[in-house]
Design a protein around this motif. Structure first.
Motif, PDB file in Angstrom:
ATOM      1  N   ASP A 254     -34.822  -6.560  27.005  1.00  0.00           N
ATOM      2  CA  ASP A 254     -35.110  -4.585  26.953  1.00  0.00           C
ATOM      3  C   ASP A 254     -36.868  -4.532  26.923  1.00  0.00           C
ATOM      4  N   GLU A 255     -37.609  -5.367  26.392  1.00  0.00           N
ATOM      5  CA  GLU A 255     -38.803  -4.784  25.922  1.00  0.00           C
ATOM      6  C   GLU A 255     -39.339  -4.243  27.481  1.00  0.00           C
ATOM      7  N   PHE A 256     -38.919  -5.105  28.134  1.00  0.00           N
ATOM      8  CA  PHE A 256     -40.099  -4.843  29.590  1.00  0.00           C
ATOM      9  C   PHE A 256     -39.266  -3.717  30.193  1.00  0.00           C
ATOM     10  N   VAL A 257     -37.978  -3.413  29.892  1.00  0.00           N
ATOM     11  CA  VAL A 257     -37.404  -2.026  30.683  1.00  0.00           C
ATOM     12  C   VAL A 257     -37.972  -0.915  29.610  1.00  0.00           C
ATOM     13  N   LEU A 258     -38.087  -0.812  28.056  1.00  0.00           N
ATOM     14  CA  LEU A 258     -38.276   0.157  27.521  1.00  0.00           C
ATOM     15  C   LEU A 258     -39.650   0.337  27.358  1.00  0.00           C
ATOM     16  N   THR A 259     -40.809  -0.545  27.986  1.00  0.00           N
ATOM     17  CA  THR A 259     -41.892  -0.230  27.904  1.00  0.00           C
ATOM     18  C   THR A 259     -42.404   0.403  29.973  1.00  0.00           C
ATOM     19  N   ARG A 260     -41.658  -0.034  30.954  1.00  0.00           N
ATOM     20  CA  ARG A 260     -42.034   0.600  32.338  1.00  0.00           C
ATOM     21  C   ARG A 260     -41.059   1.749  31.734  1.00  0.00           C
ATOM     22  N   MET A 261     -40.129   1.956  31.618  1.00  0.00           N
ATOM     23  CA  MET A 261     -39.827   3.224  31.412  1.00  0.00           C
ATOM     24  C   MET A 261     -40.502   4.595  30.801  1.00  0.00           C
ATOM     25  N   LEU A 262     -41.315   3.974  30.022  1.00  0.00           N
ATOM     26  CA  LEU A 262     -41.856   4.776  29.375  1.00  0.00           C
ATOM     27  C   LEU A 262     -43.079   4.833  29.940  1.00  0.00           C
ATOM     28  N   ASP A 263     -43.607   3.583  30.745  1.00  0.00           N
ATOM     29  CA  ASP A 263     -44.542   4.655  31.613  1.00  0.00           C
ATOM     30  C   ASP A 263     -44.481   5.440  32.834  1.00  0.00           C
ATOM     31  N   ALA A 264     -43.121   5.286  33.343  1.00  0.00           N
ATOM     32  CA  ALA A 264     -42.508   6.371  34.519  1.00  0.00           C
ATOM     33  C   ALA A 264     -41.968   8.018  33.776  1.00  0.00           C
ATOM     34  N   TRP A 265     -41.513   7.533  33.081  1.00  0.00           N
ATOM     35  CA  TRP A 265     -41.014   8.477  31.608  1.00  0.00           C
ATOM     36  C   TRP A 265     -41.332   9.038  30.541  1.00  0.00           C
ATOM     37  N   PRO A 266     -42.448   9.458  30.215  1.00  0.00           N
ATOM     38  CA  PRO A 266     -42.942   9.312  29.071  1.00  0.00           C
ATOM     39  C   PRO A 266     -41.965  10.003  27.823  1.00  0.00           C
ATOM     40  N   ASN A 267     -41.515   9.676  26.950  1.00  0.00           N
ATOM     41  CA  ASN A 267     -40.782  10.120  25.956  1.00  0.00           C
ATOM     42  C   ASN A 267     -41.564  10.169  24.252  1.00  0.00           C
ATOM     43  N   GLU A 268     -42.064  10.933  23.686  1.00  0.00           N
ATOM     44  CA  GLU A 268     -42.122  11.000  22.221  1.00  0.00           C
ATOM     45  C   GLU A 268     -41.221  10.558  21.731  1.00  0.00           C
ATOM     46  N   MET A 269     -40.137  10.727  22.060  1.00  0.00           N
ATOM     47  CA  MET A 269     -39.388   9.808  21.213  1.00  0.00           C
ATOM     48  C   MET A 269     -38.472   8.543  20.920  1.00  0.00           C
ATOM     49  N   LEU A 270     -39.430   7.441  22.249  1.00  0.00           N
ATOM     50  CA  LEU A 270     -39.657   6.405  21.916  1.00  0.00           C
ATOM     51  C   LEU A 270     -40.455   5.707  22.596  1.00  0.00           C
ATOM     52  N   GLU A 271     -41.657   6.387  22.239  1.00  0.00           N
ATOM     53  CA  GLU A 271     -43.014   5.707  22.376  1.00  0.00           C
ATOM     54  C   GLU A 271     -43.292   5.260  21.597  1.00  0.00           C
ATOM     55  N   PRO A 272     -43.247   5.603  20.298  1.00  0.00           N
ATOM     56  CA  PRO A 272     -43.473   5.000  18.806  1.00  0.00           C
ATOM     57  C   PRO A 272     -42.535   3.548  18.099  1.00  0.00           C
ATOM     58  N   PHE A 273     -41.931   3.397  19.209  1.00  0.00           N
ATOM     59  CA  PHE A 273     -40.947   1.436  19.563  1.00  0.00           C
ATOM     60  C   PHE A 273     -41.447   0.636  20.740  1.00  0.00           C
ATOM     61  N   ARG A 274     -42.563   1.258  21.260  1.00  0.00           N
ATOM     62  CA  ARG A 274     -43.069   0.653  22.716  1.00  0.00           C
ATOM     63  C   ARG A 274     -43.815  -1.042  22.276  1.00  0.00           C
ATOM     64  N   ASN A 275     -44.262  -1.089  21.271  1.00  0.00           N
ATOM     65  CA  ASN A 275     -44.958  -2.117  21.105  1.00  0.00           C
ATOM     66  C   ASN A 275     -44.318  -3.248  20.273  1.00  0.00           C
ATOM     67  N   VAL A 276     -43.354  -3.176  19.417  1.00  0.00           N
ATOM     68  CA  VAL A 276     -42.332  -3.393  18.360  1.00  0.00           C
ATOM     69  C   VAL A 276     -41.568  -3.650  18.731  1.00  0.00           C
ATOM     70  N   ARG A 277     -41.464  -5.209  17.487  1.00  0.00           N
ATOM     71  CA  ARG A 277     -41.000  -6.306  18.427  1.00  0.00           C
ATOM     72  C   ARG A 277     -40.427  -6.759  16.198  1.00  0.00           C
ATOM     73  N   PRO A 278     -38.725  -7.398  16.620  1.00  0.00           N
ATOM     74  CA  PRO A 278     -38.399  -6.938  17.486  1.00  0.00           C
ATOM     75  C   PRO A 278     -37.495  -5.222  18.366  1.00  0.00           C
ATOM     76  N   LEU A 279     -36.992  -4.500  18.930  1.00  0.00           N
ATOM     77  CA  LEU A 279     -36.617  -3.917  19.033  1.00  0.00           C
ATOM     78  C   LEU A 279     -35.636  -3.033  17.296  1.00  0.00           C
ATOM     79  N   PRO A 280     -35.680  -1.879  16.715  1.00  0.00           N
ATOM     80  CA  PRO A 280     -35.022  -2.023  16.601  1.00  0.00           C
ATOM     81  C   PRO A 280     -33.281  -1.426  16.938  1.00  0.00           C
TER      82      PRO A 280
END
Length: 398
Positions: A254-280
């Motif tokens: 999931d963490e990889f999917v989120l990171t690459r998704m934000l790289d391609a399609w930036p999103n201000e709602m999800l960006e704060p969770f880019r480096n959060v582990r574990p994900l909420p």
């Protein structure tokens, strides 16, 4: 899936994580407001004044001292009321010429400049709407509601929001054709929509479903508006996640999917969770929706599996429908760039293709401030107006 409810919504994230039940309460409130809004009356007026001046004066605001528009609203034009305040009318133009939107006075002293009309406005198509990936049926409708509200104001009374594979009514689809057939059936559930011309408006991942429905409807579809998404053979999984088929995407963490998704399609709602582990958990839920939709064998989007739904050999399976591609100017290299979106022309089958660019980001283009809503609705109204014009009696030029 609350992650794209518009600018400023991120301030609610801590509250929503602590009290997820508030999401349901908000959904109920929003639904009630939308039902009330849908009942609003927007009558049609006809321009009666300005015959000796080429039409009546239009301003860009309610105030009589607000800036004048360069063009006048032509005499005889039909307009739909958006707001009426003290003799000032906010309108959207349905026929005639002049500014598509603006403010006009209904009277000048004792003379009527506009009168309520019982003339039928141009016939409008049914809107078939596909929301972006990462959303469920509930959250997807919420993201599309601002567009649908503007469309209703302009007279588009009939619109059908169509869902992704896995949502209610679209569970266990056998293949892409089965999914397209369910979309068509959903479109025709309401007798008011059955058999009528259809215009398709789709954003991001929803454009794949939009393409399939356009191909199925053929001549019944007047236009496919493909917003911020390359055509279906574009190998999206390859660019975004580095895999070529849905099965490989499903195996990624999931963490990889989120990171690459934000790289391609930036999103201000999800960006704060880019480096959060574990994900909420709510973020994990969103990623699961993304993985379910983008790894689907029914709607494949990787270079190894997507050709099965949109090509025959090396040739594209064309829609035979006019396509309007709309690009967000600030797409990332892995995202839906103009160079990638230009390939939609191959899928029109010669029916017509155009591409326009709006100054926005991949997700921001769905914000009202991007100008997308006005662009699409104005285009739809122009098409309807052209369809109402009688054929010219002039002989063709040699």
């Amino acid at each position: 899936n609350w992650w794209l409810r518009g600018p400023g919504y991120g301030t609610k994230i801590p509250v929503l994580l602590a009290h997820p039940e508030s999401l349901l309460q908000e959904d109920i409130l929003v639904h009630s407001l939308l039902v009330s809004s849908a009942m609003a009356d927007n009558p049609v007026w006809e321009v009666a004044g300005g015959g000796d001046k080429g039409g009546i004066l239009v301003r860009n605001g309610k105030d009589l001292k607000s800036e004048e528009e360069k063009e006048r609203l032509s005499t005889g034009a039909l307009v739909r009321q958006l707001e009426l305040a003290g003799g000032r009318l906010s309108y959207v133009r349905l026929t005639g010429s002049g500014p598509r939107r603006g403010w006009v006075s209904t009277k000048l002293k004792d003379k009527d400049l506009l009168v309520l009309s019982d003339k039928p406005p141009p016939a409008l198509p049914v809107l078939a709407v596909f929301y972006s990936g990462g959303f469920t049926a509930v959250s997807g409708r919420r993201t599309m509601e601002p567009f649908l509200k503007r469309a209703r104001e302009a007279g588009f009374a009939d619109a059908v929001v169509l869902d992704h594979v896995g949502e209610p009514g679209f569970e266990e689809c056998k293949d892409f054709e089965d999914y397209n057939g369910r979309c068509e059936a959903k479109l025709d559930e309401d007798p008011r929509c059955r058999g009528r011309p259809v215009a398709i408006f789709a954003h991001s991942h929803g454009c794949v479903g939009g393409y399939g429905l356009a191909r199925r409807l053929g001549g019944r579809c007047t236009m496919l508006y493909a917003v911020a998404r390359r055509p279906p053979d574009g190998g999206l999984l390859d660019d975004v996640w580095g895999v070529d088929c849905g099965a490989k995407l499903a195996s990624l963490d999931d963490e990889f999917v989120l990171t690459r998704m934000l790289d391609a399609w930036p999103n201000e709602m999800l960006e704060p969770f880019r480096n959060v582990r574990p994900l909420p958990e709510p973020i994990k839920d969103t990623i699961q929706v993304v993985k379910r939709q983008y790894s689907s064998s029914v709607v494949p989007v990787g270079s190894a599996d997507a050709p099965a739904i949109c090509t025959s050999g090396d040739a594209p399976l064309c829609t035979g429908v006019r396509i309007q591609a709309i690009v967000a100017s600030r797409e990332q290299p892995a995202g839906e760039t103009a160079a990638k979106m230009a390939h939609w022309e191959r899928f029109s089958g010669g029916a017509g293709f155009s591409m326009s660019t709006l100054d926005s980001t991949h997700m921001g283009i769905m914000d009202e401030k991007s100008g997308l809503y006005d662009f699409v609705i104005n285009s739809l109204l122009e098409e309807a107006q052209l369809a109402e014009k009688p054929p010219s009696d002039e002989p063709p030029h040699a």
